[in-house]
Structures are given as structure tokens and as C-alpha cells.
Design a protein around this motif. Structure first.
Motif, PDB file in Angstrom:
ATOM      1  N   GLY A  33      -1.901  -1.870  -3.261  1.00 45.60           N
ATOM      2  CA  GLY A  33      -2.254  -2.508  -4.521  1.00 45.60           C
ATOM      3  C   GLY A  33      -1.234  -2.308  -5.623  1.00 45.60           C
ATOM      4  N   LEU A  34      -0.317  -1.365  -5.451  1.00 48.57           N
ATOM      5  CA  LEU A  34       0.723  -1.143  -6.451  1.00 48.57           C
ATOM      6  C   LEU A  34       1.866  -2.150  -6.347  1.00 48.57           C
TER       7      LEU A  34
ATOM      8  N   LEU B 230      11.711   2.352  -2.389  1.00 47.35           N
ATOM      9  CA  LEU B 230      11.101   2.028  -1.097  1.00 47.35           C
ATOM     10  C   LEU B 230      10.650   3.298  -0.385  1.00 47.35           C
ATOM     11  N   PHE B 231      11.434   4.355  -0.499  1.00 48.83           N
ATOM     12  CA  PHE B 231      11.078   5.621   0.146  1.00 48.83           C
ATOM     13  C   PHE B 231       9.814   6.208  -0.470  1.00 48.83           C
ATOM     14  N   THR B 232       9.761   6.310  -1.803  1.00 52.48           N
ATOM     15  CA  THR B 232       8.587   6.900  -2.445  1.00 52.48           C
ATOM     16  C   THR B 232       7.358   6.015  -2.259  1.00 52.48           C
ATOM     17  N   TYR B 233       7.569   4.700  -2.242  1.00 51.93           N
ATOM     18  CA  TYR B 233       6.433   3.794  -2.031  1.00 51.93           C
ATOM     19  C   TYR B 233       5.922   3.908  -0.591  1.00 51.93           C
ATOM     20  N   ALA B 234       6.827   4.100   0.359  1.00 57.77           N
ATOM     21  CA  ALA B 234       6.410   4.315   1.744  1.00 57.77           C
ATOM     22  C   ALA B 234       5.577   5.585   1.861  1.00 57.77           C
ATOM     23  N   LEU B 235       5.957   6.629   1.117  1.00 54.77           N
ATOM     24  CA  LEU B 235       5.159   7.858   1.116  1.00 54.77           C
ATOM     25  C   LEU B 235       3.750   7.586   0.586  1.00 54.77           C
ATOM     26  N   ALA B 236       3.649   6.749  -0.451  1.00 59.50           N
ATOM     27  CA  ALA B 236       2.332   6.399  -0.984  1.00 59.50           C
ATOM     28  C   ALA B 236       1.504   5.654   0.050  1.00 59.50           C
ATOM     29  N   LEU B 237       2.117   4.682   0.729  1.00 54.82           N
ATOM     30  CA  LEU B 237       1.401   3.903   1.743  1.00 54.82           C
ATOM     31  C   LEU B 237       0.981   4.767   2.923  1.00 54.82           C
ATOM     32  N   MET B 238       1.803   5.764   3.264  1.00 59.50           N
ATOM     33  CA  MET B 238       1.473   6.647   4.383  1.00 59.50           C
ATOM     34  C   MET B 238       0.527   7.772   3.969  1.00 59.50           C
ATOM     35  N   SER B 239       0.170   7.807   2.693  1.00 58.49           N
ATOM     36  CA  SER B 239      -0.874   8.712   2.222  1.00 58.49           C
ATOM     37  C   SER B 239      -2.232   8.019   2.249  1.00 58.49           C
ATOM     38  N   LYS B 240      -2.227   6.762   1.814  1.00 54.77           N
ATOM     39  CA  LYS B 240      -3.438   5.932   1.875  1.00 54.77           C
ATOM     40  C   LYS B 240      -3.014   4.482   1.743  1.00 54.77           C
ATOM     41  N   GLN B 241      -3.554   3.640   2.616  1.00 56.47           N
ATOM     42  CA  GLN B 241      -3.088   2.254   2.659  1.00 56.47           C
ATOM     43  C   GLN B 241      -3.412   1.464   1.407  1.00 56.47           C
ATOM     44  N   SER B 242      -4.382   1.910   0.636  1.00 54.79           N
ATOM     45  CA  SER B 242      -4.747   1.175  -0.575  1.00 54.79           C
ATOM     46  C   SER B 242      -3.635   1.224  -1.623  1.00 54.79           C
ATOM     47  N   ALA B 243      -2.603   2.041  -1.411  1.00 53.86           N
ATOM     48  CA  ALA B 243      -1.446   2.028  -2.305  1.00 53.86           C
ATOM     49  C   ALA B 243      -0.740   0.686  -2.285  1.00 53.86           C
TER      50      ALA B 243
ATOM     51  N   PHE C 161       2.636   6.413  -8.650  1.00 51.20           N
ATOM     52  CA  PHE C 161       3.100   6.494 -10.035  1.00 51.20           C
ATOM     53  C   PHE C 161       4.570   6.898 -10.094  1.00 51.20           C
ATOM     54  N   LEU C 162       4.979   7.779  -9.169  1.00 50.71           N
ATOM     55  CA  LEU C 162       6.377   8.177  -9.120  1.00 50.71           C
ATOM     56  C   LEU C 162       7.270   6.982  -8.819  1.00 50.71           C
ATOM     57  N   THR C 163       6.814   6.105  -7.934  1.00 47.25           N
ATOM     58  CA  THR C 163       7.586   4.901  -7.613  1.00 47.25           C
ATOM     59  C   THR C 163       7.745   4.006  -8.831  1.00 47.25           C
ATOM     60  N   LEU C 164       6.658   3.792  -9.555  1.00 49.25           N
ATOM     61  CA  LEU C 164       6.714   2.935 -10.745  1.00 49.25           C
ATOM     62  C   LEU C 164       7.637   3.531 -11.803  1.00 49.25           C
ATOM     63  N   TRP C 165       7.550   4.852 -11.990  1.00 51.88           N
ATOM     64  CA  TRP C 165       8.407   5.502 -12.984  1.00 51.88           C
ATOM     65  C   TRP C 165       9.877   5.412 -12.576  1.00 51.88           C
ATOM     66  N   LEU C 166      10.156   5.690 -11.310  1.00 55.44           N
ATOM     67  CA  LEU C 166      11.540   5.624 -10.837  1.00 55.44           C
ATOM     68  C   LEU C 166      12.101   4.219 -10.947  1.00 55.44           C
ATOM     69  N   TRP C 167      11.261   3.215 -10.686  1.00 55.39           N
ATOM     70  CA  TRP C 167      11.720   1.828 -10.754  1.00 55.39           C
ATOM     71  C   TRP C 167      12.278   1.502 -12.136  1.00 55.39           C
ATOM     72  N   LEU C 168      11.592   1.963 -13.173  1.00 56.70           N
ATOM     73  CA  LEU C 168      12.048   1.708 -14.536  1.00 56.70           C
ATOM     74  C   LEU C 168      13.147   2.677 -14.959  1.00 56.70           C
ATOM     75  N   ARG C 169      12.982   3.936 -14.592  1.00 60.03           N
ATOM     76  CA  ARG C 169      13.934   4.954 -15.015  1.00 60.03           C
ATOM     77  C   ARG C 169      15.320   4.701 -14.426  1.00 60.03           C
ATOM     78  N   LEU C 170      15.385   4.381 -13.151  1.00 58.55           N
ATOM     79  CA  LEU C 170      16.675   4.146 -12.503  1.00 58.55           C
ATOM     80  C   LEU C 170      17.315   2.861 -12.996  1.00 58.55           C
ATOM     81  N   GLU C 171      16.498   1.902 -13.390  1.00 56.77           N
ATOM     82  CA  GLU C 171      17.062   0.674 -13.938  1.00 56.77           C
ATOM     83  C   GLU C 171      17.752   0.964 -15.275  1.00 56.77           C
ATOM     84  N   ARG C 172      17.111   1.800 -16.079  1.00 53.13           N
ATOM     85  CA  ARG C 172      17.701   2.122 -17.385  1.00 53.13           C
ATOM     86  C   ARG C 172      19.013   2.897 -17.220  1.00 53.13           C
TER      87      ARG C 172
END
Length: 225
Positions: A212-213, A197-210, A158-169
Motif C-alpha cells: 500500500g505504500l 528498492l532495498f528498504t521497500y523490499a524489506l517492508a514487503l518481506m515483513s508484511k505484504q500489506s506494505a 517509513f524509512l523508504t519514504l524518508w530516504l526517497w525524499l532525503r536522497l533526492e535532496r
């Protein structure tokens, strides 16, 4: 920096989401580790021993699941709780569940901010975040110590999705970005990509089912960015 619209109402909404997370843990906080698989993953896991290098968590193994960030979080739990909590509670499982709750609540708050960033109303954002925090499957994620993977993947996802939009704005206008890029700096949007990419990598290294995001990120870029 919080948006200018954040005030007492937003603080109240955040507290409601935190309270919803507390309800999920009520009644199970002081339970011992589950015999099913908690013991093998946490208290009896040789990977969490103090003499094991944390760098070894990032080495993929053919006979083990790859979730180094989750292992690191359990290693932190061991350092924080295992030396003193068993004498008081008979186990350090309550400490692990408390951390599960913390990560789950942070994930719910990240979802709340994401909904607001997408333009949803205050009530709709609160409803979705509180619903996520109280959903029946959230009980498993918080109360079952081994399911820490879900809470961390949700938080970083969720942090990755929020940052993706927030940083774009917050990105510089196109003309200024072009001038900056031409002067040898990073191309427009590069910082956003690297951070996400960094925060999304953290999600993937927490559980591979991330994984799906990933299509969600694509849809946000096509329709929500």
C-alpha cells in the motif's frame, strides 16, 4: 548526518516519541504469549529452530504466508531471550514484546523525520509521530507478539519514504550528474532507486500489506519530490 536544524529541541521531540511508545507497552510487557496464535508463530514454530537454515525463510511456500524478515526477527529473539528469560519471567514473551516496542518506536521516529523532510512544522511533525506511536492500534502491534509484522513493515516503509525524499535532496546537481553518467557511472537517481528498492523490499518481506505504500511513493514523486 543530522540536518543543521537539529538541536536540543529535536532531541527533546525524539525523547517524547520514545516515551509515547513506552506508554503503549505499559501493563502488558510481562504477559505470557497469547494462546490464540503466538504459540504457533513463535515459541512452537519449527521454522525458528536453531538447525533450520535462515535461507529457507526466503523460499515462498503455497501453504504459508511470506514474511521472511519477520521470521528472522523472531529467530533473533529466540537467540537473545529464550535461554534465560523464562527462568526469571516464566516466559520469553517479554523479550519479544520489548523488541516489538523497539521496532515500533523506530517506525515512529522514521515517520517524524519523514514529516520534517516534507516541510511540516516541528509541532505538526511531533503530533503526527506521537499520535502514531500512541494510536490504539499500536497497542495491538506492540503487545501482541505475533503482530511484529506491522512494526517492521511500518519501520522499513517509513524509512523508504524518508530516504526517497532525503536522497533526492542530497543528489548532485543535474549538470554534474550528467557528466558522471557520461563517464560510465550510474545514471542520475540510480543510487536512490536501488537504496529505496532495498528498504521497500524489506517492508514487503515483513508484511505484504506494505504494498500500500507504493502509491504513496508515486504521489511523493509527483508532488513532494
Amino acid at each position: 548526518k543530522w540536518p543543521s536544524s537539529v538541536g536540543l529541541s529535536s532531541i527533546f521531540d525524539a525523547l517524547l516519541i520514545v516515551a509515547a511508545g513506552i506508554l503503549v507497552l505499559a501493563g502488558a510487557w510481562n504477559a505470557d504469549f497469547l494462546v490464540y496464535d503466538d504459540l504457533a508463530h513463535i515459541p512452537d514454530n519449527p521454522q525458528l529452530a536453531p538447525d533450520v537454515s535462515v535461507l529457507s525463510y526466503f523460499e515462498p511456500k503455497t501453504d504459508e504466508a511470506f514474511f521472511p524478515i519477520t521470521l528472522l526477527s523472531w529467530r533473533l529473539d529466540r537467540a537473545l531471550f529464550s535461554s534465560w528469560m523464562p527462568a526469571t519471567w516464566g516466559s520469553w514473551a517479554p523479550g519479544v514484546r520489548s523488541m516489538n516496542w523497539l521496532y515500533h518506536v523506530l517506525a515512529a521516529l522514521a515517520l517524524w523525520r519523514l514529516c520534517l523532510e516534507l516541510g511540516l512544522s516541528r509541532r505538526a511533525s511531533l503530533f503526527l509521530a506521537a499520535g502514531f506511536a500512541l494510536h490504539p492500534t499500536a497497542c495491538e502491534t506492540v503487545c501482541w507478539a505475533t503482530e511484529r509484522k506491522n512494526a517492521l513493515a511500518g519501520l522499513f516503509g517509513f524509512l523508504t519514504l524518508w530516504l526517497w525524499l532525503r536522497l533526492e535532496r542530497q543528489a548532485a546537481p543535474a549538470p554534474e550528474a550528467a557528466v558522471h553518467a557520461g563517464s560510465g557511472g550510474l545514471p542520475p537517481g540510480a543510487t536512490r532507486v536501488m537504496v529505496c528498492l532495498f528498504t521497500y523490499a524489506l517492508a514487503l518481506m515483513s508484511k505484504q500489506s506494505a504494498l500500500g505504500l507504493l502509491p504513496v511513493l508515486v504521489l511523493l514523486e509527483l508532488f513532494g519530490g
